[in-house]
Scaffold this motif. Structure first.
Motif, PDB file in Angstrom:
ATOM      1  N   GLU A  61       0.814  -1.217   0.000  1.00 24.79           N
ATOM      2  CA  GLU A  61       0.000   0.000   0.000  1.00 24.79           C
ATOM      3  C   GLU A  61       0.850   1.270   0.000  1.00 24.79           C
ATOM      4  OE1 GLU A  61      -3.146  -0.153  -0.507  1.00 24.79           O
ATOM      5  OE2 GLU A  61      -3.151  -2.335  -0.420  1.00 24.79           O
ATOM      6  N   ASP A  62       2.085   1.177   0.458  1.00 26.28           N
ATOM      7  CA  ASP A  62       2.933   2.367   0.530  1.00 26.28           C
ATOM      8  C   ASP A  62       4.134   2.236  -0.412  1.00 26.28           C
ATOM      9  OD1 ASP A  62       3.729   4.876   1.343  1.00 26.28           O
ATOM     10  OD2 ASP A  62       4.864   4.151   3.074  1.00 26.28           O
ATOM     11  N   SER A  63       3.861   1.775  -1.619  1.00 23.87           N
ATOM     12  CA  SER A  63       4.898   1.654  -2.649  1.00 23.87           C
ATOM     13  C   SER A  63       4.259   1.984  -3.996  1.00 23.87           C
ATOM     14  CB  SER A  63       5.491   0.237  -2.661  1.00 23.87           C
ATOM     15  OG  SER A  63       4.490  -0.737  -2.867  1.00 23.87           O
ATOM     16  N   HIS A  64       5.090   2.214  -4.988  1.00 21.53           N
ATOM     17  CA  HIS A  64       4.542   2.582  -6.290  1.00 21.53           C
ATOM     18  C   HIS A  64       5.407   2.032  -7.414  1.00 21.53           C
ATOM     19  CE1 HIS A  64       7.513   5.773  -5.434  1.00 21.53           C
ATOM     20  NE2 HIS A  64       7.705   5.792  -6.748  1.00 21.53           N
ATOM     21  N   ILE A  65       4.794   1.904  -8.583  1.00 19.43           N
ATOM     22  CA  ILE A  65       5.524   1.472  -9.775  1.00 19.43           C
ATOM     23  C   ILE A  65       6.397   2.628 -10.242  1.00 19.43           C
ATOM     24  CG2 ILE A  65       5.324   0.743 -12.179  1.00 19.43           C
ATOM     25  CD1 ILE A  65       2.679  -0.624 -11.433  1.00 19.43           C
ATOM     26  N   GLU A  66       7.652   2.321 -10.423  1.00 22.85           N
ATOM     27  CA  GLU A  66       8.661   3.316 -10.775  1.00 22.85           C
ATOM     28  C   GLU A  66       9.176   3.042 -12.183  1.00 22.85           C
ATOM     29  OE1 GLU A  66      10.199   5.925  -9.874  1.00 22.85           O
ATOM     30  OE2 GLU A  66      12.286   5.785 -10.503  1.00 22.85           O
ATOM     31  N   HIS A  67       9.297   4.099 -12.974  1.00 25.32           N
ATOM     32  CA  HIS A  67       9.875   3.968 -14.311  1.00 25.32           C
ATOM     33  C   HIS A  67      11.341   4.379 -14.269  1.00 25.32           C
ATOM     34  CE1 HIS A  67       5.614   3.866 -15.397  1.00 25.32           C
ATOM     35  NE2 HIS A  67       5.997   3.339 -16.563  1.00 25.32           N
ATOM     36  N   LEU A  68      12.201   3.479 -14.662  1.00 25.48           N
ATOM     37  CA  LEU A  68      13.627   3.770 -14.636  1.00 25.48           C
ATOM     38  C   LEU A  68      13.955   4.928 -15.573  1.00 25.48           C
ATOM     39  CD1 LEU A  68      16.146   2.786 -13.239  1.00 25.48           C
ATOM     40  CD2 LEU A  68      16.490   1.151 -15.089  1.00 25.48           C
ATOM     41  N   SER A  69      13.464   4.840 -16.801  1.00 24.25           N
ATOM     42  CA  SER A  69      13.493   5.981 -17.706  1.00 24.25           C
ATOM     43  C   SER A  69      12.142   6.673 -17.578  1.00 24.25           C
ATOM     44  CB  SER A  69      13.722   5.544 -19.155  1.00 24.25           C
ATOM     45  OG  SER A  69      15.032   5.009 -19.308  1.00 24.25           O
ATOM     46  N   PRO A  70      12.092   7.995 -17.642  1.00 20.52           N
ATOM     47  CA  PRO A  70      10.864   8.747 -17.371  1.00 20.52           C
ATOM     48  C   PRO A  70       9.667   8.290 -18.186  1.00 20.52           C
ATOM     49  CG  PRO A  70      12.732  10.223 -17.602  1.00 20.52           C
ATOM     50  CD  PRO A  70      13.215   8.859 -18.009  1.00 20.52           C
ATOM     51  N   HIS A  98      12.663  10.596  -1.153  1.00 20.81           N
ATOM     52  CA  HIS A  98      13.805   9.759  -1.482  1.00 20.81           C
ATOM     53  C   HIS A  98      13.361   8.701  -2.484  1.00 20.81           C
ATOM     54  CE1 HIS A  98      12.321   6.498   1.202  1.00 20.81           C
ATOM     55  NE2 HIS A  98      12.023   7.461   2.040  1.00 20.81           N
ATOM     56  N   CYS A  99      14.318   7.958  -2.994  1.00 22.54           N
ATOM     57  CA  CYS A  99      14.064   6.880  -3.962  1.00 22.54           C
ATOM     58  C   CYS A  99      13.284   7.405  -5.170  1.00 22.54           C
ATOM     59  CB  CYS A  99      13.377   5.708  -3.267  1.00 22.54           C
ATOM     60  SG  CYS A  99      14.415   4.966  -1.967  1.00 22.54           S
ATOM     61  N   GLY A 100      12.235   6.721  -5.591  1.00 21.21           N
ATOM     62  CA  GLY A 100      11.526   7.119  -6.800  1.00 21.21           C
ATOM     63  C   GLY A 100      10.939   8.511  -6.738  1.00 21.21           C
ATOM     64  N   LYS A 103      13.779  10.916  -7.304  1.00 20.24           N
ATOM     65  CA  LYS A 103      14.298  10.787  -8.662  1.00 20.24           C
ATOM     66  C   LYS A 103      13.419  11.528  -9.675  1.00 20.24           C
ATOM     67  CE  LYS A 103      14.932   7.195 -12.173  1.00 20.24           C
ATOM     68  NZ  LYS A 103      13.660   7.469 -12.875  1.00 20.24           N
ATOM     69  N   GLY A 104      12.108  11.380  -9.535  1.00 18.76           N
ATOM     70  CA  GLY A 104      11.203  12.048 -10.462  1.00 18.76           C
ATOM     71  C   GLY A 104      11.490  11.670 -11.903  1.00 18.76           C
ATOM     72  N   ALA A 105      11.664  12.674 -12.744  1.00 19.80           N
ATOM     73  CA  ALA A 105      11.918  12.438 -14.167  1.00 19.80           C
ATOM     74  C   ALA A 105      13.402  12.399 -14.497  1.00 19.80           C
ATOM     75  CB  ALA A 105      11.216  13.511 -14.998  1.00 19.80           C
ATOM     76  N   ASP A 106      14.242  12.411 -13.470  1.00 21.06           N
ATOM     77  CA  ASP A 106      15.686  12.344 -13.715  1.00 21.06           C
ATOM     78  C   ASP A 106      16.117  10.932 -14.102  1.00 21.06           C
ATOM     79  OD1 ASP A 106      16.070  15.013 -13.128  1.00 21.06           O
ATOM     80  OD2 ASP A 106      16.472  14.643 -10.999  1.00 21.06           O
ATOM     81  N   LYS A 141      22.913  11.201  -4.653  1.00 21.35           N
ATOM     82  CA  LYS A 141      22.316  12.532  -4.546  1.00 21.35           C
ATOM     83  C   LYS A 141      20.913  12.571  -5.131  1.00 21.35           C
ATOM     84  CE  LYS A 141      23.061  17.344  -5.983  1.00 21.35           C
ATOM     85  NZ  LYS A 141      23.954  18.259  -6.755  1.00 21.35           N
ATOM     86  N   ILE A 142      20.738  12.004  -6.319  1.00 21.64           N
ATOM     87  CA  ILE A 142      19.428  12.029  -6.981  1.00 21.64           C
ATOM     88  C   ILE A 142      18.391  11.262  -6.179  1.00 21.64           C
ATOM     89  CG2 ILE A 142      18.133  11.272  -9.025  1.00 21.64           C
ATOM     90  CD1 ILE A 142      20.673  11.821 -10.666  1.00 21.64           C
ATOM     91  N   LEU A 143      18.776  10.110  -5.659  1.00 23.08           N
ATOM     92  CA  LEU A 143      17.845   9.255  -4.915  1.00 23.08           C
ATOM     93  C   LEU A 143      17.749   9.635  -3.438  1.00 23.08           C
ATOM     94  CD1 LEU A 143      18.805   5.776  -6.433  1.00 23.08           C
ATOM     95  CD2 LEU A 143      16.874   7.240  -7.065  1.00 23.08           C
ATOM     96  N   GLN A 144      18.591  10.563  -3.001  1.00 23.33           N
ATOM     97  CA  GLN A 144      18.609  11.010  -1.595  1.00 23.33           C
ATOM     98  C   GLN A 144      18.781   9.828  -0.628  1.00 23.33           C
ATOM     99  OE1 GLN A 144      18.304  14.494  -0.320  1.00 23.33           O
ATOM    100  NE2 GLN A 144      19.174  14.472  -2.368  1.00 23.33           N
ATOM    101  N   LEU A 145      19.748   8.966  -0.943  1.00 21.30           N
ATOM    102  CA  LEU A 145      19.950   7.754  -0.146  1.00 21.30           C
ATOM    103  C   LEU A 145      20.689   8.015   1.160  1.00 21.30           C
ATOM    104  CD1 LEU A 145      20.876   5.194  -2.953  1.00 21.30           C
ATOM    105  CD2 LEU A 145      18.652   5.577  -1.850  1.00 21.30           C
ATOM    106  N   ASN A 146      21.194   9.222   1.350  1.00 15.23           N
ATOM    107  CA  ASN A 146      21.934   9.520   2.581  1.00 15.23           C
ATOM    108  C   ASN A 146      21.213  10.516   3.478  1.00 15.23           C
ATOM    109  OD1 ASN A 146      24.145   8.100   3.460  1.00 15.23           O
ATOM    110  ND2 ASN A 146      25.667   9.402   2.495  1.00 15.23           N
ATOM    111  N   ILE A 147      19.904  10.599   3.353  1.00  7.62           N
ATOM    112  CA  ILE A 147      19.156  11.462   4.272  1.00  7.62           C
ATOM    113  C   ILE A 147      19.113  10.797   5.644  1.00  7.62           C
ATOM    114  CG2 ILE A 147      17.763  12.526   2.453  1.00  7.62           C
ATOM    115  CD1 ILE A 147      15.490  10.621   3.217  1.00  7.62           C
TER     116      ILE A 147
END
Length: 203
Positions: A61-70, A98-100, A103-106, A141-147
């Protein structure tokens, strides 16, 4: 970031896309119901139940489908090989992205579909993830894995390998390695959280 070996897309997804005709062209925004559920479940299964980026345990319920390329890339929006499952669907007030979501459209320089992605990052006993090159630095940095949120979660996963939670005594290197060996085993199709962190430090 753990390597993900992509599998075949669900039959229901293939059949849904095959309904395309001169009057109707399927798009990701139209994907819904049982077909979308089948896609998401397939992604979670092939990832061993952990987030494609940070390796937290996935909650359906707290996850989403992520597109690797936008998604704006028409060719990739319905390509199962371009889809992953990321954590953090429902955002709490002031919760850091963080994560997807971050990342957004990057596009990220290092992806979990690269079989050497796991060795492109290093980890410290206090829960931090560190880069080994400019590409891994940019990916973090893009995925904010070090917050702070993720550092604290990784630290909590690491702590039982260092200090026995029952006796509060320091765990020997041999015991930590044996513990890690069990921890890194896939059970019922699922990996434990922060697999790559534990593998790097104790595996």
């Amino acid at each position: 970031m753990k390597y993900i070996a992509k599998g075949e897309e669900p039959n229901s997804f293939t059949e849904w896309k095959a309904l395309a005709n001169d009057e109707w062209i399927p798009t990701y925004s139209q994907l819904s119901g049982d077909v979308k559920r089948d896609v998401k479940n397939a992604l979670i299964i092939e990832q061993g139940g952990i987030c494609c980026y940070c390796e937290r345990k996935l909650n359906y319920e707290d996850s989403h489908i992520e597109h690797l390329s936008p998604q704006c890339n028409d060719e990739g929006q319905l390509d199962f090989q371009n889809m992953l499952c990321s954590c953090q669907k429902h955002l709490k007030k002031k919760e850091p992205l963080h994560c997807g979501n971050s990342k957004g459209a990057d596009e990220i320089p290092i992806t979990p579909l690269e079989n050497n992605c796991e060795i492109r990052f290093t980890f410290t006993a206090d829960g931090q993830i560190e880069h080994t090159c400019q590409d891994s630095k940019e990916t973090i940095k893009i995925l904010q894995l070090n917050i702070d949120k993720l550092i604290n979660l990784r630290r909590n996963a690491i702590e039982p390998f260092i200090i026995d939670p029952v006796t509060s005594e320091e765990i020997s290197k041999d015991d930590a390695e044996n513990f890690a060996k069990e921890y890194l085993e896939m059970r019922n199709g699922n990996y434990n959280e922060f697999y790559t962190t534990i593998k790097y430090l104790f595996g």
